[in-house]
Design an enzyme around this catalytic site. Structure first.
Site, short mmCIF file in Angstrom:
data_model
loop_
_atom_site.label_atom_id
_atom_site.label_comp_id
_atom_site.label_asym_id
_atom_site.label_seq_id
_atom_site.Cartn_x
_atom_site.Cartn_y
_atom_site.Cartn_z
CB CYS A 111 -1.03 -0.14 1.08
SG CYS A 111 -1.83 -1.48 1.19
CG HIS A 247 -3.30 3.34 2.43
ND1 HIS A 247 -3.87 3.13 1.25
CD2 HIS A 247 -3.27 2.43 2.91
CE1 HIS A 247 -4.15 1.75 1.04
NE2 HIS A 247 -3.61 1.21 2.45
CG ASN A 277 -7.00 -0.93 1.71
OD1 ASN A 277 -6.01 -0.37 0.68
ND2 ASN A 277 -6.33 -1.42 2.72
O1 UT7 Z 1 -3.82 -1.20 3.83
C1 UT7 Z 1 -2.85 -1.78 4.34
C2 UT7 Z 1 -2.85 -1.98 5.86
N1 UT7 Z 1 -4.11 -2.48 6.23
C3 UT7 Z 1 -4.53 -1.95 7.41
O2 UT7 Z 1 -3.99 -1.10 8.15
C4 UT7 Z 1 -5.64 -2.67 7.97
C5 UT7 Z 1 -5.90 -2.46 9.61
N2 UT7 Z 1 -6.61 -3.26 10.12
C6 UT7 Z 1 -8.02 -2.61 10.27
O3 UT7 Z 1 -8.41 -1.75 9.59
C7 UT7 Z 1 -9.02 -3.32 11.36
O4 UT7 Z 1 -8.00 -4.29 12.19
C8 UT7 Z 1 -10.08 -4.35 10.56
C9 UT7 Z 1 -10.93 -3.41 9.98
C10 UT7 Z 1 -9.41 -5.18 9.72
C11 UT7 Z 1 -10.54 -4.99 11.51
O5 UT7 Z 1 -11.10 -4.37 12.53
P1 UT7 Z 1 -10.82 -4.69 14.25
O6 UT7 Z 1 -11.53 -3.50 15.08
O7 UT7 Z 1 -9.39 -4.67 14.48
O8 UT7 Z 1 -11.57 -5.84 14.37
P2 UT7 Z 1 -10.94 -7.33 14.91
O9 UT7 Z 1 -10.17 -7.76 13.87
O10 UT7 Z 1 -10.52 -7.32 16.30
O11 UT7 Z 1 -12.22 -8.11 15.08
C12 UT7 Z 1 -13.21 -8.00 16.12
C13 UT7 Z 1 -14.36 -9.12 15.77
C14 UT7 Z 1 -13.86 -10.28 15.67
O12 UT7 Z 1 -14.94 -11.36 16.50
P3 UT7 Z 1 -14.69 -11.60 17.91
O13 UT7 Z 1 -13.53 -12.54 18.10
O14 UT7 Z 1 -14.58 -10.46 18.92
O15 UT7 Z 1 -15.85 -12.45 18.26
C15 UT7 Z 1 -14.07 -10.82 14.47
O16 UT7 Z 1 -14.19 -12.06 14.00
O17 UT7 Z 1 -15.07 -8.87 14.39
C16 UT7 Z 1 -15.27 -9.87 13.82
N3 UT7 Z 1 -15.08 -9.70 12.49
C17 UT7 Z 1 -16.26 -9.52 11.69
N4 UT7 Z 1 -17.51 -9.38 12.14
C18 UT7 Z 1 -18.30 -9.03 10.88
C19 UT7 Z 1 -14.04 -9.91 11.52
N5 UT7 Z 1 -14.32 -9.31 10.28
C20 UT7 Z 1 -15.70 -9.09 10.31
C21 UT7 Z 1 -16.54 -8.89 9.48
N6 UT7 Z 1 -18.05 -8.92 9.60
N7 UT7 Z 1 -16.27 -8.47 8.27
#
Ligand code: UT7
Length: 322
Positions: A111, A247, A277
């Site tokens: 990215c 980004h 993204n």
């Molecule tokens: O471009 C290159 C760099 N990329 C980035 O910088 C992206 C960086 N990361 C992020 O933007 C965020 O970490 C995400 C958007 C990917 C995820 O958000 P988060 O607040 O960090 O969520 P998480 O991964 O901690 O997941 C929280 C919960 C989990 O469930 P439990 O374990 O709490 O029950 C996931 O399984 O959300 C769940 N989850 C979803 N639920 C519904 C993960 N993906 C989804 C989804 N829909 N699509």
């Protein structure tokens, strides 16, 4: 000789995939995606490949520069979704589509690719080697995400942005500063394991994988540091920046970094809600959006930042000189 940001262009494939569409594919919801990322829609290619998107973005950038393709001296494409793994480069294919025979190569910096491409263009121009460098960020991420993995497939989209970086002797137009970084310690956090020599193609590890939450934390920390550093070493504050064009991975990352440098919301450019993204394409697509809407004016100072797989990250201070 200095390097200036002469022109911008972009291309987005017409097909739109909404959060509601994704609810039918994986166990997710519009509410979750909107709250955690800000994304509402993303554009997805059907028949087109990355070089098609790159080529169309280039035509737009050439038109906006009022320039002929023959004036291009070098083609650099930043992409993690090249037409071919590993040759020919997508830049070579774009050269062919343009009908010009020029040096051409791809950059793999995920990215952060567009900022790496910008740094290359600046160095080639300042060395006196070339006068007009075409840099492109182009991605068809829809082809490398696992459409069964809700933690990644909701995040990404396709698109391309192209810019022409040109020589100038006017210091006021010059790209002021670029900061690029990499730390391979984090190589497993954001990775497409297959297709390279380590796992080969005969593997099920061909999709993009991400440790999202861990990536989020490192992104906010390193980006905040990078933008603070670049402003400080150029004796600038957010007051002197016209547009913060980061980004577009997640509005929460953008918001956290903006707060770290007291950047007012009105100056933060957000397109993640529309395009998701788009990796190396997100910054030039966002610049183009501002240009197209008539908001970005000649002489406006842009602060760019990006973070991606590697990890790689960086920032740049760039006056718009079209
Ligand atoms: O471009 C290159 C760099 N990329 C980035 O910088 C992206 C960086 N990361 C992020 O933007 C965020 O970490 C995400 C958007 C990917 C995820 O958000 P988060 O607040 O960090 O969520 P998480 O991964 O901690 O997941 C929280 C919960 C989990 O469930 P439990 O374990 O709490 O029950 C996931 O399984 O959300 C769940 N989850 C979803 N639920 C519904 C993960 N993906 C989804 C989804 N829909 N699509």
């Amino acid at each position: 000789m200095y390097a200036k940001f002469k022109s911008i262009g972009a291309y987005v494939p017409p097909k739109v995939l909404t959060n509601k569409d994704l609810e039918k594919i994986v166990d997710t919801s519009d509410e979750w995606i909107t709250k955690r990322t800000g994304i509402k829609t993303r554009h997805i290619t059907e028949d087109e490949v990355t070089s098609d998107l790159a080529y169309k973005a280039t035509l737009d950038a050439l038109k906006n520069a009022n320039m002929d393709k023959e004036e291009i001296d070098l083609i650099i494409v930043a992409t993690i979704t090249p037409d071919y793994f590993n040759m020919p480069s997508t830049a070579c294919v774009v050269g062919d589509k343009l009908g010009i025979v020029r040096p051409a190569f791809d950059i793999s910096a995920a990215c952060t690719g567009f900022i790496y491409a910008l740094a290359n263009a600046k160095a080639f121009i300042e060395s006196g080697m070339y006068k007009n460098v075409l840099i492109i960020g182009a991605e068809t991420l829809s082809k490398i995400v696992n459409w069964k993995d809700r933690t990644t497939c909701v995040l990404f989209g396709d698109g391309a942005g192209a810019a022409i970086i040109s020589a100038t002797d006017n210091k006021e137009e010059a790209i002021l500063d670029i900061d690029i970084n990499a730390n391979g310690k984090y190589q497993d956090y954001l990775i497409t394991p297959g297709r390279g020599v380590k796992y080969g193609c005969d593997t099920d590890k061909i999709y993009l994988e991400m440790k999202g939450n861990e990536t989020f934390k490192v992104a906010v920390r390193t980006l905040s540091q990078s933008v603070r550093d670049i402003l400080k070493r150029n004796n600038l504050t957010s007051d002197e920046i016209d547009w913060f064009i980061p980004h577009q991975a997640n509005y929460r990352i953008i918001d956290a970094v903006a707060r770290a440098i007291d950047m007012p919301k009105e100056k933060c450019v957000l397109t993640v809600q529309k395009y998701g993204n788009t990796s190396s394409a997100s910054i030039p697509m966002a610049i183009n959006e501002m240009y197209k809407n008539g908001k970005l004016k000649r002489g406006d100072m842009m602060l760019l930042d990006a973070f991606g797989g590697g990890f790689t990250w960086g920032s740049a201070l760039v006056p718009f000189s079209n």
